[in-house]
Design an enzyme around this catalytic site. Sequence first.
Site, mmCIF file in Angstrom:
data_model
loop_
_atom_site.group_PDB
_atom_site.id
_atom_site.type_symbol
_atom_site.label_atom_id
_atom_site.label_comp_id
_atom_site.label_asym_id
_atom_site.label_seq_id
_atom_site.Cartn_x
_atom_site.Cartn_y
_atom_site.Cartn_z
ATOM 1 N N HIS A 127 0.866 -1.184 0.000
ATOM 2 C CA HIS A 127 0.000 0.000 0.000
ATOM 3 C C HIS A 127 0.908 1.240 0.000
ATOM 4 C CE1 HIS A 127 -2.717 2.987 1.913
ATOM 5 N NE2 HIS A 127 -3.719 2.203 1.571
ATOM 6 N N ASP A 182 3.144 -4.328 8.167
ATOM 7 C CA ASP A 182 1.937 -3.518 8.022
ATOM 8 C C ASP A 182 0.754 -4.477 8.156
ATOM 9 O OD1 ASP A 182 -0.343 -2.347 7.019
ATOM 10 O OD2 ASP A 182 0.582 -1.561 5.196
ATOM 11 N N GLN A 239 -4.512 -4.923 7.068
ATOM 12 C CA GLN A 239 -5.545 -5.813 6.505
ATOM 13 C C GLN A 239 -5.585 -7.172 7.192
ATOM 14 O OE1 GLN A 239 -7.854 -4.921 4.568
ATOM 15 N NE2 GLN A 239 -7.047 -2.954 3.877
ATOM 16 N N LYS A 244 -10.268 -0.375 10.644
ATOM 17 C CA LYS A 244 -10.414 -1.621 9.869
ATOM 18 C C LYS A 244 -10.671 -2.797 10.810
ATOM 19 C CE LYS A 244 -7.204 0.107 6.362
ATOM 20 N NZ LYS A 244 -8.010 0.534 5.218
ATOM 21 N N CYS A 246 -4.884 2.616 -3.468
ATOM 22 C CA CYS A 246 -3.628 3.110 -2.884
ATOM 23 C C CYS A 246 -2.503 2.104 -3.098
ATOM 24 C CB CYS A 246 -3.780 3.433 -1.404
ATOM 25 S SG CYS A 246 -4.889 4.791 -1.086
HETATM 26 N N1 PLP Z 1 -1.682 -0.557 4.728
HETATM 27 C C1 PLP Z 1 -2.634 -1.297 4.143
HETATM 28 C C2 PLP Z 1 -2.317 -2.682 3.671
HETATM 29 C C3 PLP Z 1 -3.911 -0.760 3.991
HETATM 30 O O1 PLP Z 1 -4.869 -1.498 3.408
HETATM 31 C C4 PLP Z 1 -4.172 0.545 4.458
HETATM 32 C C5 PLP Z 1 -5.509 1.152 4.244
HETATM 33 O O2 PLP Z 1 -6.236 0.800 3.354
HETATM 34 C C6 PLP Z 1 -3.158 1.248 5.068
HETATM 35 C C7 PLP Z 1 -1.911 0.679 5.184
HETATM 36 C C8 PLP Z 1 -3.360 2.626 5.582
HETATM 37 O O3 PLP Z 1 -4.256 2.618 6.657
HETATM 38 P P1 PLP Z 1 -4.798 3.979 7.269
HETATM 39 O O4 PLP Z 1 -5.335 4.778 6.118
HETATM 40 O O5 PLP Z 1 -5.851 3.539 8.225
HETATM 41 O O6 PLP Z 1 -3.647 4.648 7.935
#
Ligand code: PLP
Length: 416
Positions: free
Chosen positions: A133, A210, A213, A236, A374
């Site tokens: 992401h 990270d 998900q 999430k 993203c």
């Molecule tokens: N990393 C992953 C794999 C994501 O799916 C997301 C959000 O969709 C993020 C990071 C970023 O999360 P946030 O926007 O809640 O900071």
Amino acid sequence: MNLASYASHQHEFPAARWRADFPLLQRSVRGMPLAYLDNAATTQKPQPVIDSEARYYTEINANIHRGVHWLSEQATLAHEAARERVRAFINARETCEIIFTRGTTEAINLVAQSYGRAKLGPGDEVLISGLEHHSNIVPWQMVCQQTGAVLKVAPIDDTGTVRMDEFRRLLGPRTRLVAVSHVSNALGTINPLAEMIALARAQGVPVLVDGAQAVAHTPVDVQAMDCDFYAFSGHKLYAPTGIGVLYGKRTLLDAMPPWLGGGDMIRTVSFEGSTWNDLPYKFEAGTPNIAGAIALGAAIEYLGRVGLQAVAAYEQELLTYGSEALAAVPGLRMIGTAAHKAGILSFVIDGLHAHDIGTVLDTDGIAIRAGHHCAMPVMEFFGVAATARASLAFYNTREDLDRLVQALRKAVEMFA
Ligand code: PLP
């Protein structure tokens, strides 16, 4: 009901029963019952989480840590109890290893700007994967620019699986940090973290995971995983927006300089200089999202009642059901077919733009996401501008997926 069907019924995941806890899922959208399949973007909130946030504001709202009055004490206790709930949830060793952030993005930026900026120099390398992401790409690009370090990317194959031969090759003597997602939001791929972390560990390289998900869909044990940092977002995980977590091993966090400066993160301040507070407060400058943290604790408590093992098994079942049903839609191509996948169904349809798919589904009360998610480099790899993405949660049912497939067939007939 005979005994055999009673027994199998007992093992069925009671999605409809849990779904009743989510007020928003009871509403209709565009005159249709809502089929919410955009859970990778954000999840809906169960009543106990909504109540928890409301209770904080109606009963104990006050600023934390600094107050001597009763309300401040109560708010502080509730906030710190939530931290302990998070610790237990991911099985961190110590509560001080749990840092509240605004979300995954802020957590990764914290590591990039604190650990990365202190440890990286010209020619050093940060290794990520090709399915990240933007939140796990851009912060590393920024710190590489600031320090002269270089970003290395382990590519993916046609199924959306990270190529471990390349990962191994790129994990070199100049690698200072590995940053990989647990589960890809664009493809659903579950990364082989045990192998990745073991390889990095063998070279003494710390690993950031990270987990945005993952945490809502599978049990996570950061000690068993042996990662050094783990980041996730509350929203999430059935909790509010604006709250998230960075877990870090105490030895690393202790040695890291603070990132944001301000109230609460200091021990002493004078015009000549300042000294830093203990963990985790050293990384929590300013008034935090107190209500959000407490509600995150409530979400974790709620999810504990639902049972993450059962959630994981049920969502795998839904994923298989949905994948098979979607494969029968004329012209549909699945993007992301890794052997190990979480409940994310990303696809394109010949002759139909992903945004048009999303719009057509919306008229039937079906909420999915259309776009690059993203993860522009993933789209580029697969040669598409965008995909349509249905993403699952434990409150989804086969009926939601049936409606999705039916509406897609209708769209294909109309436009393709
Ligand atoms: N990393 C992953 C794999 C994501 O799916 C997301 C959000 O969709 C993020 C990071 C970023 O999360 P946030 O926007 O809640 O900071």
